[in-house]
Motif scaffolding. Structure first.
Motif, PDB file in Angstrom:
ATOM      1  N   SER A 227       0.768  -1.620  -0.220  1.00 30.72           N
ATOM      2  CA  SER A 227       0.457   0.212   0.058  1.00 30.72           C
ATOM      3  C   SER A 227       0.786   0.826   0.293  1.00 30.72           C
ATOM      4  O   SER A 227       0.485   2.279  -0.512  1.00 30.72           O
ATOM      5  CB  SER A 227      -0.894   0.065   1.181  1.00 30.72           C
ATOM      6  N   CYS A 228       2.144   1.397   0.459  1.00 27.26           N
ATOM      7  CA  CYS A 228       2.737   2.376   1.250  1.00 27.26           C
ATOM      8  C   CYS A 228       4.031   2.664  -0.797  1.00 27.26           C
ATOM      9  O   CYS A 228       4.090   3.986  -1.092  1.00 27.26           O
ATOM     10  CB  CYS A 228       3.939   2.169   1.807  1.00 27.26           C
ATOM     11  N   ALA A 229       4.387   1.634  -1.305  1.00 26.98           N
ATOM     12  CA  ALA A 229       4.801   1.721  -2.292  1.00 26.98           C
ATOM     13  C   ALA A 229       4.040   1.871  -3.257  1.00 26.98           C
ATOM     14  O   ALA A 229       4.311   2.706  -4.621  1.00 26.98           O
ATOM     15  CB  ALA A 229       4.930   0.187  -2.547  1.00 26.98           C
ATOM     16  N   HIS A 230       2.404   1.881  -3.263  1.00 27.83           N
ATOM     17  CA  HIS A 230       1.262   2.465  -4.159  1.00 27.83           C
ATOM     18  C   HIS A 230       1.542   4.002  -3.877  1.00 27.83           C
ATOM     19  O   HIS A 230       1.664   4.523  -4.949  1.00 27.83           O
ATOM     20  CB  HIS A 230      -0.004   1.318  -4.436  1.00 27.83           C
ATOM     21  N   LYS A 231       0.992   4.394  -2.631  1.00 24.96           N
ATOM     22  CA  LYS A 231       0.476   5.037  -2.473  1.00 24.96           C
ATOM     23  C   LYS A 231       2.266   6.473  -2.353  1.00 24.96           C
ATOM     24  O   LYS A 231       2.528   7.798  -3.510  1.00 24.96           O
ATOM     25  CB  LYS A 231       0.460   5.403  -0.936  1.00 24.96           C
ATOM     26  N   ALA A 232       3.385   6.113  -2.387  1.00 27.27           N
ATOM     27  CA  ALA A 232       4.514   7.006  -2.616  1.00 27.27           C
ATOM     28  C   ALA A 232       4.783   7.536  -3.917  1.00 27.27           C
ATOM     29  O   ALA A 232       5.364   8.098  -4.283  1.00 27.27           O
ATOM     30  CB  ALA A 232       5.760   5.659  -1.539  1.00 27.27           C
ATOM     31  N   ALA A 233       4.593   5.955  -4.941  1.00 26.34           N
ATOM     32  CA  ALA A 233       5.132   5.765  -6.438  1.00 26.34           C
ATOM     33  C   ALA A 233       3.497   7.159  -6.690  1.00 26.34           C
ATOM     34  O   ALA A 233       4.757   8.169  -7.140  1.00 26.34           O
ATOM     35  CB  ALA A 233       4.288   4.823  -6.948  1.00 26.34           C
ATOM     36  N   ILE A 234       2.426   7.473  -6.067  1.00 26.86           N
ATOM     37  CA  ILE A 234       1.693   8.132  -7.398  1.00 26.86           C
ATOM     38  C   ILE A 234       2.000   9.488  -6.082  1.00 26.86           C
ATOM     39  O   ILE A 234       2.112  10.844  -7.093  1.00 26.86           O
ATOM     40  CB  ILE A 234       0.088   8.172  -6.541  1.00 26.86           C
ATOM     41  N   VAL A 235       2.459   9.837  -4.949  1.00 25.16           N
ATOM     42  CA  VAL A 235       3.375  11.551  -4.379  1.00 25.16           C
ATOM     43  C   VAL A 235       3.795  11.321  -5.030  1.00 25.16           C
ATOM     44  O   VAL A 235       4.222  13.024  -4.960  1.00 25.16           O
ATOM     45  CB  VAL A 235       3.042  10.640  -2.735  1.00 25.16           C
ATOM     46  N   ALA A 236       5.166  11.289  -5.582  1.00 28.68           N
ATOM     47  CA  ALA A 236       6.435  11.607  -6.525  1.00 28.68           C
ATOM     48  C   ALA A 236       5.972  12.237  -7.150  1.00 28.68           C
ATOM     49  O   ALA A 236       6.503  13.245  -8.053  1.00 28.68           O
ATOM     50  CB  ALA A 236       7.583  10.232  -6.265  1.00 28.68           C
ATOM     51  N   ARG A 237       5.219  11.748  -8.035  1.00 33.20           N
ATOM     52  CA  ARG A 237       4.327  12.124  -9.314  1.00 33.20           C
ATOM     53  C   ARG A 237       3.415  13.787  -9.213  1.00 33.20           C
ATOM     54  O   ARG A 237       3.538  14.160 -10.046  1.00 33.20           O
ATOM     55  CB  ARG A 237       3.725  10.990 -10.456  1.00 33.20           C
ATOM     56  N   ASP A 238       2.800  13.688  -8.159  1.00 39.70           N
ATOM     57  CA  ASP A 238       2.088  14.394  -7.903  1.00 39.70           C
ATOM     58  C   ASP A 238       2.021  14.810  -6.066  1.00 39.70           C
ATOM     59  O   ASP A 238       0.484  14.420  -5.290  1.00 39.70           O
ATOM     60  CB  ASP A 238       0.495  13.989  -8.284  1.00 39.70           C
ATOM     61  N   PRO A 239       3.000  15.536  -5.786  1.00 33.42           N
ATOM     62  CA  PRO A 239       2.906  15.530  -4.767  1.00 33.42           C
ATOM     63  C   PRO A 239       2.041  16.897  -4.221  1.00 33.42           C
ATOM     64  O   PRO A 239       1.542  16.663  -3.156  1.00 33.42           O
ATOM     65  CB  PRO A 239       4.347  16.370  -4.153  1.00 33.42           C
ATOM     66  N   PHE A 240       1.284  17.282  -4.984  1.00 34.47           N
ATOM     67  CA  PHE A 240       0.511  18.598  -4.423  1.00 34.47           C
ATOM     68  C   PHE A 240      -1.088  18.908  -4.870  1.00 34.47           C
ATOM     69  O   PHE A 240      -2.252  19.607  -4.651  1.00 34.47           O
ATOM     70  CB  PHE A 240       0.797  19.977  -4.588  1.00 34.47           C
ATOM     71  N   GLU A 241      -1.819  16.771  -5.339  1.00 35.00           N
ATOM     72  CA  GLU A 241      -2.256  16.805  -5.743  1.00 35.00           C
ATOM     73  C   GLU A 241      -3.114  17.857  -6.595  1.00 35.00           C
ATOM     74  O   GLU A 241      -4.459  18.356  -6.779  1.00 35.00           O
ATOM     75  CB  GLU A 241      -3.365  16.453  -4.897  1.00 35.00           C
ATOM     76  N   HIS A 242      -2.154  18.073  -7.813  1.00 35.85           N
ATOM     77  CA  HIS A 242      -2.962  18.515  -9.433  1.00 35.85           C
ATOM     78  C   HIS A 242      -3.618  17.149 -10.304  1.00 35.85           C
ATOM     79  O   HIS A 242      -3.888  18.093 -11.439  1.00 35.85           O
ATOM     80  CB  HIS A 242      -2.237  19.199 -10.320  1.00 35.85           C
ATOM     81  N   GLY A 243      -3.011  16.168  -9.906  1.00 33.13           N
ATOM     82  CA  GLY A 243      -3.816  15.488 -11.200  1.00 33.13           C
ATOM     83  C   GLY A 243      -3.994  14.352 -10.342  1.00 33.13           C
ATOM     84  O   GLY A 243      -4.590  13.397  -9.967  1.00 33.13           O
ATOM     85  N   GLU A 244      -3.147  12.823 -10.176  1.00 34.12           N
ATOM     86  CA  GLU A 244      -3.206  11.621 -10.722  1.00 34.12           C
ATOM     87  C   GLU A 244      -3.327  11.809  -8.835  1.00 34.12           C
ATOM     88  O   GLU A 244      -4.180  10.220  -8.854  1.00 34.12           O
ATOM     89  CB  GLU A 244      -1.910  11.312 -11.000  1.00 34.12           C
ATOM     90  N   ARG A 245      -2.902  11.838  -8.008  1.00 36.34           N
ATOM     91  CA  ARG A 245      -2.548  12.151  -6.825  1.00 36.34           C
ATOM     92  C   ARG A 245      -4.417  11.908  -6.282  1.00 36.34           C
ATOM     93  O   ARG A 245      -4.956  11.040  -5.294  1.00 36.34           O
ATOM     94  CB  ARG A 245      -1.941  13.090  -5.830  1.00 36.34           C
ATOM     95  N   ALA A 246      -5.532  12.581  -6.990  1.00 32.36           N
ATOM     96  CA  ALA A 246      -6.701  13.098  -7.057  1.00 32.36           C
ATOM     97  C   ALA A 246      -7.910  11.260  -6.337  1.00 32.36           C
ATOM     98  O   ALA A 246      -8.566  11.187  -6.081  1.00 32.36           O
ATOM     99  CB  ALA A 246      -7.819  13.278  -7.511  1.00 32.36           C
ATOM    100  N   LEU A 247      -7.081  10.382  -7.341  1.00 40.94           N
ATOM    101  CA  LEU A 247      -6.788   9.031  -7.693  1.00 40.94           C
ATOM    102  C   LEU A 247      -7.207   8.434  -6.004  1.00 40.94           C
ATOM    103  O   LEU A 247      -7.740   7.539  -5.944  1.00 40.94           O
ATOM    104  CB  LEU A 247      -6.467   8.512  -8.272  1.00 40.94           C
ATOM    105  N   LEU A 248      -6.232   8.603  -5.008  1.00 40.90           N
ATOM    106  CA  LEU A 248      -6.400   8.832  -4.283  1.00 40.90           C
ATOM    107  C   LEU A 248      -7.332   8.642  -3.116  1.00 40.90           C
ATOM    108  O   LEU A 248      -7.850   8.127  -1.379  1.00 40.90           O
ATOM    109  CB  LEU A 248      -4.773   8.753  -3.139  1.00 40.90           C
ATOM    110  N   ASN A 249      -7.840   9.399  -3.000  1.00 44.41           N
ATOM    111  CA  ASN A 249      -9.608   9.552  -2.347  1.00 44.41           C
ATOM    112  C   ASN A 249     -10.204   8.553  -2.863  1.00 44.41           C
ATOM    113  O   ASN A 249     -12.236   9.401  -2.852  1.00 44.41           O
ATOM    114  CB  ASN A 249      -9.719  10.996  -3.203  1.00 44.41           C
ATOM    115  N   LEU A 250     -10.049   7.535  -3.909  1.00 42.05           N
ATOM    116  CA  LEU A 250     -11.581   6.945  -3.771  1.00 42.05           C
ATOM    117  C   LEU A 250     -12.107   6.586  -3.078  1.00 42.05           C
ATOM    118  O   LEU A 250     -12.276   6.275  -1.712  1.00 42.05           O
ATOM    119  CB  LEU A 250     -11.073   5.604  -4.595  1.00 42.05           C
TER     120      LEU A 250
END
Length: 364
Positions: A227-250
């Motif tokens: 789980s942490c690896a999934h989140k870490a990868a997404i956060v690294a690509r989108d640290p301020f939730e301008h795009g992909e990180r919003a998916l974590l709010n499913l």
């Protein structure tokens, strides 16, 4: 059984490591590695502090005899995640004369992590924060990524800041003192990672559901690390939730609305997210994006993990919709939701008709 501590690297402008394994709260060298100055403050709550605060302080002191360690203990629960509690923490930092090179340790679940992290973000415009999550939900979600916040009566997490931690140290042995309900709440966030982007992980969770519920150390360590690896990868690509990180709010748009309407005194966060994920899947069906079979599979898995999947009785769909209009993902153009096109394929959809949302809520 391999219980060797694992390390997950979070890349980006402010890189840090997530350490996962048993006994880490007693590893003074690891705890002290992130402390730059001579002052540290442990922020915890009245449930967690009696269990772990003395141990953490002793381990830190043994590794750094020169360290001045202060403590601040808050009442437990979501009701403490307020601007008033934030002010209490900053007052404690001021009374302890904490300087720019001080380190704040957030020892507890998601409420403490969010609140203490926000205080660290604001004190002297930002001091180091080390997250010491003691719940499964915090280990796999809120402690990672640097999103910090407090709640308002109008909604969850409306006042906050992005403040990446200096490190995350997840001691899986702490889960042995976790109430069964809180363990299940954390499993909802584990399911989320499979649902949003990794169908194979969803299969793994399904195959290991009984071991996870039985708190098998190896199964939990695997779930946390993945789980942490999934989140870490997404956060690294989108640290301020301008795009992909919003998916974590499913599931979170529906879930936060339920929590807010219940005054943070009904379903806990993980339970609300479980219900929210099922509602998001149903909305995906209603929008013609996903098959009903995937919704049934998700619902069955959550039921197997002993999580709620239906909107609590007595909640008004119109009031839930009103809370969603204040959700952080909403824009001037209307509501945005995280939906999916089936297991492991989540996406952000904007301008969702309110009529479709109300229909899903009424059916639920």
């Amino acid at each position: 059984m391999n219980l060797t501590p694992r390390e997950v690297a979070v890349a980006g402008d402010v890189p840090y490591s997530i350490h996962v394994g048993p006994g880490l709260l007693d590893d003074g060298a690891l705890l002290a590695r992130s402390v730059r100055g001579r002052d540290a403050m442990l922020v915890s709550d009245a449930h967690v502090a009696p269990l772990y605060a003395d141990r953490v302080a002793a381990a830190l002191q043994a590794a750094r005899p020169d360290l001045r360690i202060h403590r601040h203990v808050l009442p437990p629960g979501e009701a403490s995640k307020t601007l008033a509690s934030f002010a209490d923490v900053t007052d404690a930092l001021a009374d302890a004369r904490m300087r720019r090179d001080a380190t704040l340790f957030a020892l507890g679940g998601g409420v403490i992590g969010d609140l203490a992290g926000f205080a660290a973000a604001c004190w002297m415009r930002g001091i180091d924060c080390v997250q010491l999550p003691t719940t499964l939900l915090a280990m796999v979600d809120s402690s990672v990524g640097g999103k910090t916040a407090v709640d308002l009566p109008q909604g969850k997490n409306l006042v906050g800041a992005f403040h990446p931690p200096r490190a995350v140290i997840a001691d899986t042995a702490a889960l042995r003192t976790l109430p069964a309900r809180e363990l299940r709440a954390g499993l909802a966030e584990v399911v989320k990672y499979g649902a949003l982007g990794d169908a194979a992980f969803l299969d793994w969770i399904d195959a290991n559901a009984d071991a996870l519920l039985a708190m098998d150390d190896a199964a939990l360590a695997e779930a946390i690390a993945r789980s942490c690896a999934h989140k870490a990868a997404i956060v690294a690509r989108d640290p301020f939730e301008h795009g992909e990180r919003a998916l974590l709010n499913l599931g979170h748009t529906f879930g936060h609305a339920i929590e807010t309407e219940q005054g943070y005194g009904g379903l806990n966060h993980g339970e609300a997210v479980a219900v929210g994920m099922v509602l998001a899947a149903r909305l995906s069906e209603a929008l013609g994006l996903a098959p009903a079979a995937d919704t049934r599979r998700l619902r069955d898995l959550l039921v197997r993990l002993q999580l709620p999947v239906d909107v609590p009785p007595g909640l008004d769909p119109e009031r839930l919709l009103a809370h969603m209009r204040l959700d952080k993902k909403a824009t001037a153009g209307g509501l945005r939701f995280i939906v999916w096109r089936g297991a492991g394929r989540a996406e952000v959809v904007g301008d969702v008709p309110e009529s479709a949302v109300l229909s899903v809520l009424r059916e639920a």
